[in-house]
Scaffold this active site. Structure first.
Site, PDB file in Angstrom:
ATOM      1  N   TYR A 101       0.855  -1.228   0.063  1.00 30.03           N
ATOM      2  CA  TYR A 101       0.024  -0.137   0.065  1.00 30.03           C
ATOM      3  C   TYR A 101       0.775   1.334   0.091  1.00 30.03           C
ATOM      4  O   TYR A 101       0.675   2.212  -0.650  1.00 30.03           O
ATOM      5  CB  TYR A 101      -0.853   0.025   1.130  1.00 30.03           C
ATOM      6  CG  TYR A 101      -1.670   1.212   1.205  1.00 30.03           C
ATOM      7  CD1 TYR A 101      -3.050   1.243   0.746  1.00 30.03           C
ATOM      8  CD2 TYR A 101      -1.658   2.299   2.149  1.00 30.03           C
ATOM      9  CE1 TYR A 101      -3.814   2.242   0.766  1.00 30.03           C
ATOM     10  CE2 TYR A 101      -2.116   3.357   2.357  1.00 30.03           C
ATOM     11  CZ  TYR A 101      -3.431   3.294   1.758  1.00 30.03           C
ATOM     12  OH  TYR A 101      -4.528   4.561   1.625  1.00 30.03           O
ATOM     13  N   LYS A 113       1.266   4.116  -2.758  1.00 24.84           N
ATOM     14  CA  LYS A 113       0.881   5.661  -2.657  1.00 24.84           C
ATOM     15  C   LYS A 113       2.118   6.566  -2.841  1.00 24.84           C
ATOM     16  O   LYS A 113       2.062   7.602  -3.377  1.00 24.84           O
ATOM     17  CB  LYS A 113       0.455   5.812  -1.220  1.00 24.84           C
ATOM     18  CG  LYS A 113      -1.100   5.094  -0.994  1.00 24.84           C
ATOM     19  CD  LYS A 113      -1.889   5.743  -1.882  1.00 24.84           C
ATOM     20  CE  LYS A 113      -3.399   5.198  -1.793  1.00 24.84           C
ATOM     21  NZ  LYS A 113      -4.364   5.807  -2.585  1.00 24.84           N
TER      22      LYS A 113
HETATM   23  P1  NAP Z   1     -13.197   3.082   0.761  1.00 21.01           P
HETATM   24  O1  NAP Z   1     -14.420   3.588   1.468  1.00 21.01           O
HETATM   25  O2  NAP Z   1     -13.109   1.392   0.993  1.00 21.01           O
HETATM   26  O3  NAP Z   1     -13.395   3.488  -0.788  1.00 21.01           O
HETATM   27  C1  NAP Z   1     -12.724   2.802  -1.733  1.00 21.01           C
HETATM   28  C2  NAP Z   1     -13.319   3.139  -3.148  1.00 21.01           C
HETATM   29  O4  NAP Z   1     -12.296   2.489  -4.248  1.00 21.01           O
HETATM   30  C3  NAP Z   1     -14.555   2.489  -3.204  1.00 21.01           C
HETATM   31  O5  NAP Z   1     -15.557   3.343  -3.883  1.00 21.01           O
HETATM   32  C4  NAP Z   1     -14.409   1.185  -4.135  1.00 21.01           C
HETATM   33  O6  NAP Z   1     -15.538   1.052  -5.150  1.00 21.01           O
HETATM   34  C5  NAP Z   1     -13.215   1.918  -5.033  1.00 21.01           C
HETATM   35  N1  NAP Z   1     -12.284   0.907  -5.618  1.00 21.01           N
HETATM   36  C6  NAP Z   1     -11.584  -0.088  -5.230  1.00 21.01           C
HETATM   37  N2  NAP Z   1     -11.085  -0.885  -5.975  1.00 21.01           N
HETATM   38  C7  NAP Z   1     -11.456  -0.320  -7.304  1.00 21.01           C
HETATM   39  C8  NAP Z   1     -11.369  -0.619  -8.578  1.00 21.01           C
HETATM   40  N3  NAP Z   1     -10.596  -1.632  -9.029  1.00 21.01           N
HETATM   41  N4  NAP Z   1     -11.761   0.090  -9.609  1.00 21.01           N
HETATM   42  C9  NAP Z   1     -12.562   1.151  -9.214  1.00 21.01           C
HETATM   43  N5  NAP Z   1     -12.905   1.497  -8.081  1.00 21.01           N
HETATM   44  C10 NAP Z   1     -12.377   0.841  -6.909  1.00 21.01           C
HETATM   45  O7  NAP Z   1     -11.911   3.760   1.190  1.00 21.01           O
HETATM   46  P2  NAP Z   1     -11.577   5.415   1.516  1.00 21.01           P
HETATM   47  O8  NAP Z   1     -11.235   5.506   2.641  1.00 21.01           O
HETATM   48  O9  NAP Z   1     -12.790   6.285   0.853  1.00 21.01           O
HETATM   49  O10 NAP Z   1     -10.337   5.505   0.198  1.00 21.01           O
HETATM   50  C11 NAP Z   1     -10.457   6.263  -0.720  1.00 21.01           C
HETATM   51  C12 NAP Z   1      -9.020   6.698  -1.093  1.00 21.01           C
HETATM   52  O11 NAP Z   1      -8.274   7.456  -0.088  1.00 21.01           O
HETATM   53  C13 NAP Z   1      -7.965   5.257  -1.431  1.00 21.01           C
HETATM   54  O12 NAP Z   1      -7.249   5.842  -2.503  1.00 21.01           O
HETATM   55  C14 NAP Z   1      -7.444   5.392  -0.185  1.00 21.01           C
HETATM   56  O13 NAP Z   1      -5.963   4.667  -0.218  1.00 21.01           O
HETATM   57  C15 NAP Z   1      -7.093   6.753   0.103  1.00 21.01           C
HETATM   58  N6  NAP Z   1      -6.724   7.099   1.417  1.00 21.01           N
HETATM   59  C16 NAP Z   1      -7.667   6.908   2.641  1.00 21.01           C
HETATM   60  C17 NAP Z   1      -7.485   7.184   4.035  1.00 21.01           C
HETATM   61  C18 NAP Z   1      -8.196   6.864   5.102  1.00 21.01           C
HETATM   62  O14 NAP Z   1      -8.052   6.886   6.330  1.00 21.01           O
HETATM   63  N7  NAP Z   1      -9.550   6.529   4.819  1.00 21.01           N
HETATM   64  C19 NAP Z   1      -5.970   7.841   4.219  1.00 21.01           C
HETATM   65  C20 NAP Z   1      -5.255   7.864   3.176  1.00 21.01           C
HETATM   66  C21 NAP Z   1      -5.637   8.008   1.894  1.00 21.01           C
HETATM   67  P3  NAP Z   1     -15.837  -0.392  -5.510  1.00 21.01           P
HETATM   68  O15 NAP Z   1     -15.355  -1.541  -4.726  1.00 21.01           O
HETATM   69  O16 NAP Z   1     -17.214  -0.280  -5.854  1.00 21.01           O
HETATM   70  O17 NAP Z   1     -15.028  -0.489  -6.905  1.00 21.01           O
END
Ligand code: NAP
Length: 256
Positions: free
Chosen positions: A163, A167
């Site tokens: 991961y 990133k």
């Molecule tokens: P989340 O609620 O699990 O959402 C992840 C999203 O990515 C879902 O809408 C999922 O939709 C989509 N996704 C996964 N695989 C995919 C694929 N192959 N094609 C298209 N869409 C895909 O997580 P989140 O926290 O909102 O994360 C969003 C972003 O923020 C990610 O890149 C994550 O690494 C980043 N981030 C999150 C945090 C945190 O603490 N939450 C911190 C830093 C960075 P489907 O399953 O419907 O495809």
């Protein structure tokens, strides 16, 4: 003097819009005047969100790790709104947790494919179309691309090797693309959020180690999803004309 984060006239595509941060980005962009294509794999969730947002939103099924899907997703967005996408949020991501010595090869590969390759495919397809349509030329609004990275791009994160490497790749990809597209009317930047409670980490923060992690941060709290709103709108707005190839860490001081 004066600037505005009003996005009226922009057409955006947000990946990972079926959940968490991407769902919020879709709502925020639409509330700021943009038309928004909501992209992810789970079409039912995207349709429900598009219904809630109204006519300025459209659901677009897309697996970001497959180029044919990405191209079809942009085609669908253009068909829904009758205009080129000039604002892209490459947010789709998976957690890819696992110790380096134990993680199966296919999980390493899948994490890199979705998080890193997916962000590059999403950005470049958007940029290709913006360039072909003359976005940013002749006084027209410039293109805006925001990739969602993570503080793990910069921190050593045991158990998150795939991961965090993905990133770090996203941050460097954005800088390289910013250089490549510097004279193409496109600004591309990354936001590196700290930990925010969403489906990606929900279970972890209910565990004792998860609670201990929160207790170690200076502010001893998880930041709210609203913590990214203003930066997202700024980077998508005309006011960000002179911002490209930059990374913005928004983490409520978690890395201090
Ligand atoms: P989340 O609620 O699990 O959402 C992840 C999203 O990515 C879902 O809408 C999922 O939709 C989509 N996704 C996964 N695989 C995919 C694929 N192959 N094609 C298209 N869409 C895909 O997580 P989140 O926290 O909102 O994360 C969003 C972003 O923020 C990610 O890149 C994550 O690494 C980043 N981030 C999150 C945090 C945190 O603490 N939450 C911190 C830093 C960075 P489907 O399953 O419907 O495809």
């Amino acid at each position: 003097m004066g600037f505005s984060f009003d996005l009226t006239g922009r057409t955006a595509l947000v990946t990972g819009a079926s959940s968490g941060l991407g769902e919020r980005f879709g709502r925020i962009l639409a509330a700021s005047g943009a038309k928004v294509a909501l992209a992810a794999r789970r079409a039912d969730r995207l349709e429900a969100l598009a219904q809630r947002i109204g006519p300025s939103a459209a659901a677009v099924q897309m697996d970001v790790a497959r180029e044919a899907d990405v191209i079809a997703g942009y085609d669908a967005a253009e068909a829904a709104f009758g205009t080129v996408v000039d604002t892209v949020i490459a947010n789709a991501g998976i957690d890819g947790a696992g110790l380096a010595t134990e993680m199966p090869e296919d999980e390493i590969e899948h994490t890199l494919n979705v998080n890193l390759k997916g962000a590059i495919l999403t950005a470049r397809e958007g940029a290709r179309r913006m360039m072909a349509a003359g976005v940013g030329a002749d006084g027209r609004k410039g293109g805006r691309i925001v990739l969602i990275a993570s503080i793990t791009a910069f921190e050593a994160s045991p158990g998150l090797v795939a991961y965090s490497a993905s990133k770090a790749g996203v941050v460097q990809a954005a800088k390289s693309l910013a250089r490549e597209w510097a004279r193409k009317g496109i600004c591309i930047n990354t936001i590196s959020p700290g930990y925010i409670r969403t489906a990606i980490n929900d279970a972890w923060f209910d565990t004792d180690p998860g609670k201990a992690q929160v207790a170690r941060w200076p502010r001893k709290r998880l930041m709210g999803q609203e913590g990214l709103d203003a930066m997202l709108l700024f980077l998508c707005s005309d006011a960000a004309e002179f911002v490209t190839g930059a990374d913005f860490v928004l983490d409520d001081g978690q890395t201090l």
